[in-house]
Scaffold this motif. Sequence first.
Motif, short mmCIF file in Angstrom:
data_model
loop_
_atom_site.label_atom_id
_atom_site.label_comp_id
_atom_site.label_asym_id
_atom_site.label_seq_id
_atom_site.Cartn_x
_atom_site.Cartn_y
_atom_site.Cartn_z
N TYR A 5 0.83 -1.20 0.00
CA TYR A 5 0.00 0.00 0.00
C TYR A 5 0.87 1.25 0.00
O TYR A 5 0.57 2.22 -0.70
N LEU A 6 1.96 1.23 0.78
CA LEU A 6 2.85 2.39 0.84
C LEU A 6 3.48 2.66 -0.51
O LEU A 6 3.57 3.82 -0.95
N LYS A 7 3.93 1.59 -1.18
CA LYS A 7 4.53 1.77 -2.50
C LYS A 7 3.51 2.34 -3.50
O LYS A 7 3.82 3.22 -4.30
N ARG A 8 2.28 1.82 -3.43
CA ARG A 8 1.25 2.31 -4.33
C ARG A 8 0.92 3.77 -4.04
O ARG A 8 0.71 4.58 -4.95
N TRP A 9 0.88 4.10 -2.75
CA TRP A 9 0.60 5.48 -2.36
C TRP A 9 1.67 6.43 -2.88
O TRP A 9 1.36 7.49 -3.43
N LEU A 10 2.93 6.03 -2.74
CA LEU A 10 4.02 6.85 -3.24
C LEU A 10 4.00 6.95 -4.75
O LEU A 10 4.26 8.02 -5.32
N ARG A 11 3.69 5.84 -5.44
CA ARG A 11 3.65 5.86 -6.91
C ARG A 11 2.54 6.77 -7.41
O ARG A 11 2.73 7.55 -8.35
N ASP A 12 1.36 6.69 -6.77
CA ASP A 12 0.25 7.56 -7.17
C ASP A 12 0.57 9.03 -6.92
O ASP A 12 0.29 9.90 -7.75
N THR A 13 1.16 9.30 -5.75
CA THR A 13 1.50 10.68 -5.42
C THR A 13 2.53 11.23 -6.40
O THR A 13 2.44 12.38 -6.84
N GLY A 15 2.99 10.24 -9.45
CA GLY A 15 2.34 10.44 -10.75
C GLY A 15 1.59 11.76 -10.80
O GLY A 15 1.65 12.48 -11.81
N ILE A 16 0.87 12.09 -9.74
CA ILE A 16 0.16 13.38 -9.68
C ILE A 16 1.16 14.52 -9.64
O ILE A 16 0.94 15.58 -10.25
N PHE A 17 2.26 14.33 -8.94
CA PHE A 17 3.33 15.34 -8.88
C PHE A 17 3.85 15.63 -10.29
O PHE A 17 3.98 16.79 -10.69
N ASN A 18 4.15 14.58 -11.05
CA ASN A 18 4.68 14.76 -12.41
C ASN A 18 3.67 15.44 -13.32
O ASN A 18 4.01 16.29 -14.15
N LEU A 19 2.38 15.07 -13.17
CA LEU A 19 1.34 15.67 -14.00
C LEU A 19 1.20 17.17 -13.71
O LEU A 19 1.09 17.98 -14.63
N GLU A 20 1.21 17.54 -12.43
CA GLU A 20 1.08 18.95 -12.07
C GLU A 20 2.30 19.75 -12.52
O GLU A 20 2.18 20.88 -12.99
N LEU A 21 3.49 19.15 -12.39
CA LEU A 21 4.71 19.83 -12.84
C LEU A 21 4.68 20.06 -14.34
O LEU A 21 5.07 21.13 -14.83
N LYS A 22 4.17 19.09 -15.08
CA LYS A 22 4.06 19.24 -16.53
C LYS A 22 3.08 20.35 -16.88
O LYS A 22 3.34 21.14 -17.80
N ASN A 23 1.96 20.43 -16.17
CA ASN A 23 0.99 21.49 -16.43
C ASN A 23 1.59 22.87 -16.17
O ASN A 23 1.33 23.82 -16.91
N ALA A 248 3.09 19.25 -3.42
CA ALA A 248 4.53 19.05 -3.34
C ALA A 248 5.27 19.82 -4.42
O ALA A 248 6.40 20.29 -4.21
N VAL A 249 4.63 19.98 -5.60
CA VAL A 249 5.27 20.74 -6.68
C VAL A 249 5.47 22.20 -6.25
O VAL A 249 6.57 22.75 -6.35
N TYR A 250 4.41 22.80 -5.74
CA TYR A 250 4.49 24.19 -5.31
C TYR A 250 5.37 24.34 -4.08
O TYR A 250 6.04 25.37 -3.91
N TRP A 251 5.35 23.34 -3.22
CA TRP A 251 6.19 23.40 -2.02
C TRP A 251 7.66 23.47 -2.39
O TRP A 251 8.42 24.29 -1.85
N CYS A 291 0.84 27.82 3.23
CA CYS A 291 0.45 28.58 2.04
C CYS A 291 0.00 27.67 0.91
O CYS A 291 -0.93 28.02 0.16
N VAL A 292 0.63 26.51 0.78
CA VAL A 292 0.23 25.56 -0.27
C VAL A 292 -1.22 25.14 -0.07
O VAL A 292 -2.04 25.20 -1.00
#
Length: 412
Positions: A5-13, A15-23, A248-251, A291-292
């Motif tokens: 579960y921890l690995k999946r949680w980190l992988r999902d997070t 993935g969202i981090f990379n998507l937001e950074l790309k945007n 995390a991206v903005y942080w 602030c985030v």
Amino acid sequence: MRESYLKRWLRDTLGIFNLELKNILNDGGVMIILIVAGFFYPILYNFVYKNGILEETPVAVVDNADCSDTRRMIREMDATREIDIAFECVSMEEAKELFRQRKVNGIIYFPADFGDRLAYKETATFSIYADMSSFLYYKNVLMGSNFVMLHEVNQIKIERYAFDGLTDVQADQAVNTVLYEDVNPYNRAFSYSIFLLSAILMLIIQQVMFYGMSISVGTMREENRSFASLPDSLKGRGVGRAVIGRGAVYWLIFMIIGIYVTTIVPAMFGFPQRGDFQDIMVLLCIFVTVCVFFCMAWSTMVTRRESVFILFLFMSPVCVFLTGFSWPVSAFPAFWKWFSYLFPSTFGCQAFINLNTAGANLEIVAPLLRALCIQGVVYFVLACAAVYVENFVLKRKDEIDSAIRNVEDRII
């Protein structure tokens, strides 16, 4: 199971981090806000207020009393660092004309009965007019005349006691019963830049982050996309992962900007830096985190990217005032005091001024840090709720659109 579960949680997070950074990288408006405003706005602001100390402000004097008291006060005002008696006029009209020609930035007016009132032990008044095109003009004219006025009040008291039969020593002791010394260790020259920019620097972090994130959200909505869209692998769950992944991206971005703003910029312009670097970093980590979540919660209300600039004009002066640097928080009306608790800058700016300017430590600013932590928890919950509600609306919208299409197919 826990490790999986921890690995999946980190992988999902991630993935969202990379998507937001790309945007962010693909949005030119957001990049301009984050880079230009984040790195160059603090420097521009400091250059605007670089000459925070103004000396020898030219002033015109109208002395209708023409007595020894007014002449002494005029000499003493001219001797101060703040005021330069450039012209002595015979009438207010002459002084006003000099003011209109921008030859003076202030007028000091002594009425004809000034000396007579002092002689009869009555209250004597004189008037000050200052050029409000710059706060520094007003500050200098007011401070210089006040210093002289307070000194003259003491001298008049001593003269009156001496006239009543007291010796000079007794009169001096009666007037100066309690001796005091004015010590201003953190801003001895009364520099307006140090006074203002110590609060502005932390506020820049909050405002730039909010406008950058709001522009991103507004762009997505204009393009019929959603900031709260979860990856298909999460199957509608993982709201916390979406908030933390995006945040995390903005942080990371604003920790870099924050270190630059709180350490490098003050050093570039010679601002006082009396706080320990470790204490500043602790404050910065907490402040940026809050602030985030603050920006994620409130940016969800943005529907168009242009509306962000209206918020910029309206909210920035309000947030500056609510930091309490120009007006004591204890004197705030109840409404504004409670309203100030909505913004991380209220506590972050006060803590930064105490740490970096006054040389305090974390123990002294602990109440402010606790307030920030409480804000962080509240805004994290609100940010999660905003993502959940957005996804709920999107799901229901898809179901409604699907039902409409089915009805249309049956009719056809």
